[in-house]
Scaffold this motif. Structure first.
Motif, PDB file in Angstrom:
ATOM      1  N   GLN A 144      10.138  -6.905  -2.790  1.00  0.00           N
ATOM      2  CA  GLN A 144      10.332  -7.265  -3.719  1.00  0.00           C
ATOM      3  C   GLN A 144      12.116  -7.122  -3.564  1.00  0.00           C
ATOM      4  O   GLN A 144      12.790  -8.043  -4.289  1.00  0.00           O
ATOM      5  N   GLN A 145      12.126  -5.691  -3.102  1.00  0.00           N
ATOM      6  CA  GLN A 145      14.055  -5.976  -2.312  1.00  0.00           C
ATOM      7  C   GLN A 145      14.365  -7.083  -2.010  1.00  0.00           C
ATOM      8  O   GLN A 145      15.395  -7.688  -1.672  1.00  0.00           O
ATOM      9  N   ALA A 146      13.455  -7.369  -0.490  1.00  0.00           N
ATOM     10  CA  ALA A 146      13.751  -8.244   0.387  1.00  0.00           C
ATOM     11  C   ALA A 146      13.814  -9.895  -0.577  1.00  0.00           C
ATOM     12  O   ALA A 146      15.152 -10.809  -0.257  1.00  0.00           O
ATOM     13  N   ASP A 171      10.066  -9.925  -9.011  1.00  0.00           N
ATOM     14  CA  ASP A 171       9.142  -8.708  -9.227  1.00  0.00           C
ATOM     15  C   ASP A 171       7.896  -8.982  -7.979  1.00  0.00           C
ATOM     16  O   ASP A 171       7.039  -9.793  -8.220  1.00  0.00           O
ATOM     17  N   GLY A 200      14.041 -10.648  -3.933  1.00  0.00           N
ATOM     18  CA  GLY A 200      14.291 -10.711  -5.677  1.00  0.00           C
ATOM     19  C   GLY A 200      13.924 -10.739  -6.957  1.00  0.00           C
ATOM     20  O   GLY A 200      14.416 -11.508  -7.299  1.00  0.00           O
ATOM     21  N   SER A 236       7.081  -2.155  -2.604  1.00  0.00           N
ATOM     22  CA  SER A 236       8.944  -2.439  -2.294  1.00  0.00           C
ATOM     23  C   SER A 236       9.337  -3.297  -1.731  1.00  0.00           C
ATOM     24  O   SER A 236      10.810  -4.381  -1.542  1.00  0.00           O
ATOM     25  N   GLU A 237       9.072  -3.192  -0.749  1.00  0.00           N
ATOM     26  CA  GLU A 237       9.437  -3.955   1.030  1.00  0.00           C
ATOM     27  C   GLU A 237      10.228  -5.422   0.070  1.00  0.00           C
ATOM     28  O   GLU A 237      11.545  -6.250   0.466  1.00  0.00           O
TER      29      GLU A 237
END
Length: 315
Positions: free
Chosen positions: A168-170, A174, A172, A165-166
Motif C-alpha cells: 500500500q505504501q509502495a 488500497d 499508493g 502495509s508494504e
C-alpha cells in the motif's frame, strides 16, 4: 569497466516500467525468432541439489547475450548471477547478483500478460500468496492497469498484513489483507496465484466472468496451485514459453486435461499472430514458467538505464 549491481541497487518505482518495456520488445522479437531462449538446463550434484542455467539473448540492432545461474542447494543463502555481454564487440556490460532481478523479471512478464489478456478496465485485483513473487506481480499489475483495490490472502496472518502495509505504501493503492481465498478473489478483475501449494487453492467457481488469472506457483502433475477447472473455463490459455512448459521433469499440469493443446504463446498474442481476449466476459489464464533469455534482456535494460548509471561498483 564492468558494472556490478546487487539487490540493494535494484530499487525505485521506475525499475518495473523499465523491465516491462524491455520485455515487450523481447516478446515481439520472440515472435520474429530474434530472441534466443532455449529451455533451462539443470546440472545435478548428487544429494546436494542443482545448478540451474538459462542462456539467451536478443538479436537486433544492439544484440546482447548472457546467462543466469541459480542453485537449489540446501542452505539459507542463495545468490543468483546474471551476466550480460554485447554480442557485437564481446564487451561484458555487467553482472547482477542477488534474488531481486529474477522476481522483477517474473513480475514484469505477468504484467505483460495482464496488459495483453486482462480486461482494459480492470480495477480490482486479488492476490493469493504474500512472498516476493506476489509483490512483483502486484507491482507489475499496477504498472499496466489503473487499479483501485487489492486484496491479499496467505495462510500466515502476519505475513499478509505485512504485505498489505508494504505494498500500500509502495504503490499508493488500497491493499487489504483478508482471511480466505474467496474473499481475496471475490469480484476481482485480476487474480494472481503465487503460492507454494501443491494442491489447488483457486477454482473456477471462485471467479467472476471476465477475470484474468495468472498462476506463478507449482504447475506440474506432481503438484499445482490452480484448479484444472479454471483452464476448462478459460477462453484463452497462454504461457511465456511453450518449450519450457514441455521441458519440466514432471509433466506440465495441463497434460492430459484436454487443455494443453490450447495453450498459446504470449509472444504470438502480443504480435497479433494468435487471438487474445475477444470479449469482456471471457476468462483468460496465463501460466508463468519463466522464459529463458528474458533475465538477460531485463538485466541489460537496467545496466543501460541512466537512472542506475551511478549505482553499483565497477571492476
Amino acid at each position: 569497466m564492468t558494472k556490478i549491481l546487487k539487490d540493494e541497487d535494484l530499487v525505485g518505482g521506475a525499475l518495473m516500467s523499465i523491465a516491462i518495456d524491455a520485455l515487450e520488445a523481447a516478446f515481439l522479437a520472440k515472435a520474429c525468432n530474434r530472441l534466443i531462449s532455449p529451455p533451462r538446463h539443470h546440472v545435478s550434484f548428487p544429494d546436494r541439489g542443482d545448478l540451474v542455467f538459462t542462456v539467451g539473448g536478443l538479436m537486433g540492432e544492439k544484440p546482447i547475450a548472457g546467462f543466469r545461474v541459480y542453485d537449489t542447494f540446501n542452505g539459507a543463502e542463495h545468490t543468483q548471477i546474471v551476466a550480460v555481454w554485447s554480442a557485437d564487440d564481446a564487451k561484458l556490460e555487467g553482472v547482477i547478483l542477488g534474488e531481486r532481478l529474477g522476481s522483477l523479471r517474473t513480475g514484469a512478464i505477468g504484467g505483460l500478460a495482464i496488459r495483453h489478456l486482462g480486461a482494459p478496465d480492470a480495477r480490482n485485483i486479488g492476490i493469493i500468496g504474500s512472498g516476493a513473487q506476489a509483490r512483483t506481480q502486484l507491482a507489475a499489475a499496477a504498472a499496466v492497469r489503473n487499479l483501485d483495490r487489492a486484496r491479499v490472502y496467505s495462510r500466515d496472518e502476519t505475513n499478509r498484513a505485512a504485505f498489505a502495509s508494504e505494498m500500500q505504501q509502495a504503490l499508493g493503492l488500497d491493499v487489504e489483507p483478508v482471511d480466505s481465498v474467496s474473499k481475496a478473489v471475490d469480484d476481482a478483475d485480476i487474480v494472481i496465484c503465487a503460492t507454494t501449494s501443491q494442491t489447488p487453492v483457486v477454482h473456477a467457481g471462485d471467479l467472476k466472468p471476465g477475470v484474468h488469472v495468472t498462476t506463478v506457483g507449482p504447475k506440474t502433475l506432481q503438484g499445482y496451485e490452480l484448479g484444472l477447472d479454471v483452464a476448462d473455463a478459460a477462453a484463452v490459455i497462454a504461457t511465456d514459453s511453450l518449450e519450457q512448459a514441455r521441458a519440466y521433469a514432471s509433466p506440465f499440469f495441463l497434460t492430459g486435461s484436454g487443455n494443453d493443446d490450447r495453450m498459446a504463446d504470449l509472444a504470438d498474442i502480443i504480435a497479433g499472430k494468435a487471438a487474445g481476449r475477444r470479449s469482456s466476459e471471457e476468462i483468460t489464464l496465463f501460466c508463468s514458467v519463466g522464459l529463458a533469455g528474458t533475465e538477460v534482456v531485463v538485466a541489460s535494460a537496467i545496466l543501460r538505464s541512466p537512472a542506475l548509471v551511478l549505482r553499483g561498483t565497477s571492476g
